[in-house]
Enzyme design. Structure first.
Site, PDB file in Angstrom:
ATOM      1  CG  HIS A 158     -46.321  12.068  17.413  1.00 54.86           C
ATOM      2  ND1 HIS A 158     -45.861  13.076  18.231  1.00 54.86           N
ATOM      3  CD2 HIS A 158     -47.266  11.426  18.132  1.00 54.86           C
ATOM      4  CE1 HIS A 158     -46.493  13.035  19.392  1.00 54.86           C
ATOM      5  NE2 HIS A 158     -47.351  12.041  19.356  1.00 54.86           N
TER       6      HIS A 158
ATOM      7  CG  ASP B 208     -43.927  15.724  17.296  1.00 49.03           C
ATOM      8  OD1 ASP B 208     -44.483  15.346  16.244  1.00 49.03           O
ATOM      9  OD2 ASP B 208     -44.208  15.269  18.416  1.00 49.03           O
TER      10      ASP B 208
ATOM     11  N   GLY C 277     -52.688   9.691  23.417  1.00 48.78           N
ATOM     12  CA  GLY C 277     -53.934  10.364  23.080  1.00 48.78           C
ATOM     13  C   GLY C 277     -53.933  11.817  23.502  1.00 48.78           C
ATOM     14  CG  ASN C 278     -53.315  13.607  27.421  1.00 49.81           C
ATOM     15  OD1 ASN C 278     -53.339  12.664  28.204  1.00 49.81           O
ATOM     16  ND2 ASN C 278     -54.165  14.622  27.498  1.00 49.81           N
ATOM     17  CB  SER C 279     -49.695  13.244  21.266  1.00 51.35           C
ATOM     18  OG  SER C 279     -48.841  12.402  21.988  1.00 51.35           O
TER      19      SER C 279
ATOM     20  N   GLY D 170     -23.109  25.037   8.909  1.00 48.68           N
ATOM     21  CA  GLY D 170     -22.246  23.955   8.447  1.00 48.68           C
ATOM     22  C   GLY D 170     -21.185  23.514   9.423  1.00 48.68           C
ATOM     23  CB  VAL D 171     -20.148  23.979  12.705  1.00 45.07           C
ATOM     24  CG1 VAL D 171     -19.335  25.054  12.019  1.00 45.07           C
ATOM     25  CG2 VAL D 171     -21.337  24.576  13.441  1.00 45.07           C
TER      26      VAL D 171
ATOM     27  CB  ILE E 167     -21.378  21.942  17.901  1.00 49.82           C
ATOM     28  CG1 ILE E 167     -22.888  21.646  17.920  1.00 49.82           C
ATOM     29  CG2 ILE E 167     -21.052  23.059  16.938  1.00 49.82           C
ATOM     30  CD1 ILE E 167     -23.743  22.797  18.413  1.00 49.82           C
TER      31      ILE E 167
END
Length: 493
Positions: free
Chosen positions: A136, A166, A235-237, A293-294, A296
């Site tokens: 991001h 991410d 900004g820490n991201s 393909g389930v 849950i």
């Protein structure tokens, strides 16, 4: 003169009292001396860790392109019809507009200008300029600029991104960069000291400290998180979470906040999960994940007891995609997947991570709980598609039977639904009363199983319900739309 008998007694009492006071004082002093002093723990000195790691952390700023309104077009234009074209598009027509304006209206060439987009953080993982950050931070940008602690700036290119986790891998054209040492996030413990280095609000090389608050924090995202009380702000991201050995153990990614600023809860992506993604980003620029393909859901305590599971663990299958690897392996709606690839599924969110990290085309042993016993299956893992399939609505039909002790009126499953969902049995709910209302049943639901017994039709369903004991919880396997779930209900009188 000798003291009187009464005076003598007073003197003896005074002396006895004084002796007792002295004895108690001596005992208290002795106890105080005997009691060991409480140990004092000094706070750690973070300076050596910061000196070792700070130069590996970078500031990342990004830019984006925004459209610029062409001259002479829009609300400020002298042409009264340009305002309508500005809001509704160049082909907009309205009564009274001159004929020559209705046709061949020139579409103005849209211009763009570059503006600052945001600020984030990142860190080197190799000496040749590879940098890890959050997706991001760099998503939707048209320029990425990396600034080192010495003030030197580089333009970076994106090697690959993975929105699901991410994570983004970017690179600058540089050599002899100081990479961080990759640690082991599996060794983290609650209460352990950790540091964050990044650029909160653009203030580069900011260091904050705290402790690990929780491990494997499940927030509904694809990955579990490391929860800390390290001060992390916008900004820490993308910046590193570092242990006292100077090793990176996570990427600071999110905060839980009601104000948008730090409120004591920060979340970091475990570095073990990150590096698995990085390997694929380096090799292919994208991440390939497995799928079976389930769909849950969680197994509740009531459902676990009702279907005979010893613990409320595993992943309850609510839907099996037709033709999917799970369908071909024999997985059925209502199954509880308890093991995958030889590993127990303690929480239902463990399964997507296990399957996703499996290479497509791999055959994996899988164990499911079905009708009171374990069933071993073998599934060939497929590749996760770009877009998920959409659910379809379920129509209804009539002709119900009388209300039963569950508060239900049911009818045969319509032929089109039976064909579409490939149902061999079941009944459809026509009307709902208590206690079924409280249990969450709705009109149109299809009941497939009662206490691990398959429902074949309305008469057999009525017989099964009549055999249920009042006050004892029953478990119904219910299909709603294309989702299957277990519903617990206590029959009434």
């Amino acid at each position: 003169m000798f003291p009187s008998l009464a005076a003598d007694r007073r003197i003896r009492r005074i002396m006895a009292s004084a002796s007792l006071s002295a004895l108690l004082a001596f005992s208290a002093a002795g106890a105080a001396q005997a009691q060991p002093a409480a140990p004092t723990l000094a706070l750690p000195d973070f300076t050596s860790v910061v000196a070792k790691t700070e130069k590996s952390v970078v500031n990342i700023r990004t830019t984006e392109a925004v459209p610029v309104r062409p001259q002479g077009i829009g609300p400020d234009s002298n042409d009264p019809y340009d305002m309508f074209r500005w809001f509704f598009g160049p082909d907009f027509q309205m009564p009274g507009m001159p004929q020559q304006r209705r046709h061949k209206m020139p579409t103005p060439k849209e211009k763009e200008r570059t503006v600052p987009r945001g600020v984030g953080s990142g860190f080197f993982i190799s000496s040749d300029g590879y940098i890890l950050t959050n997706n991001h931070v760099v998503a939707d940008s048209n320029g990425i600029f990396v600034t080192l602690t010495n003030g030197k700036e580089y333009k970076a290119k994106v090697i690959g991104t993975d929105p699901r986790t991410d994570i983004a891998l970017i690179k600058i054209d540089a050599k002899d960069m100081p990479p961080l040492t990759i640690g082991d996030s599996n060794q983290l413990k609650k209460g352990q000291w950790v540091l964050a280095i990044g650029s909160p609000f653009g203030l580069d090389s900011t260091v904050t400290a705290g402790i690990v608050s929780a491990i494997n924090r499940d927030t509904g995202d694809y990955l579990p998180f490391i929860q800390t009380d390290v001060a992390v702000n916008p900004g820490n991201s993308g910046g590193p979470l570092i242990n006292l050995a100077g090793q990176v153990v996570g990427i600071n990614s999110q905060i839980i906040s009601q104000s948008g600023g730090f409120m004591g809860i920060s979340l970091a992506i475990p570095i073990d999960e990150v590096m698995r993604v990085v390997d694929q980003l380096k090799a292919h620029g994208k991440v390939t994940r497995g799928r079976i393909g389930v769909q849950i859901g969680q197994v509740s305590d009531d459902v676990a007891k009702a279907i005979g599971l010893s613990k409320a663990e595993g992943a309850m299958v609510s839907n099996v995609e037709r033709g999917s690897p799970a369908d071909q392996a024999g997985v059925q709606p209502g199954d509880v997947i308890t093991r995958f690839g030889g590993k127990d599924i303690a929480h239902w969110t463990d399964l997507p991570r296990m399957v996703g990290s499996t290479q497509p085309g791999t055959r994996v042993a899988m164990e499911v709980w079905r009708k009171g016993k374990s069933v071993n299956l073998n599934v060939k893992v497929g590749e996760m598609p770009a877009t998920p399939s959409k659910a379809k609505a379920v129509p209804e039909e009539a002709k119900p039977v009388p209300t039963d002790s569950l508060g239900l009126k049911v009818k045969p499953v319509p032929a089109d639904i039976r064909s579409k969902d490939q149902l061999k049995g079941g009944v459809q709910v026509a009307e709902v009363e208590e206690p079924a209302v409280t249990a969450g049943l709705k009109t149109g639901d299809i009941i497939l199983t009662v206490n691990n017994v398959d429902v074949t039709g309305t008469e057999q369903f009525s017989k099964l319900v009549s055999q249920l004991k009042n006050g004892h919880t029953a478990a119904l396997l219910v299909l709603r739309g294309d989702q299957t779930q277990w519903v617990t209900i206590v029959p009434g009188k």
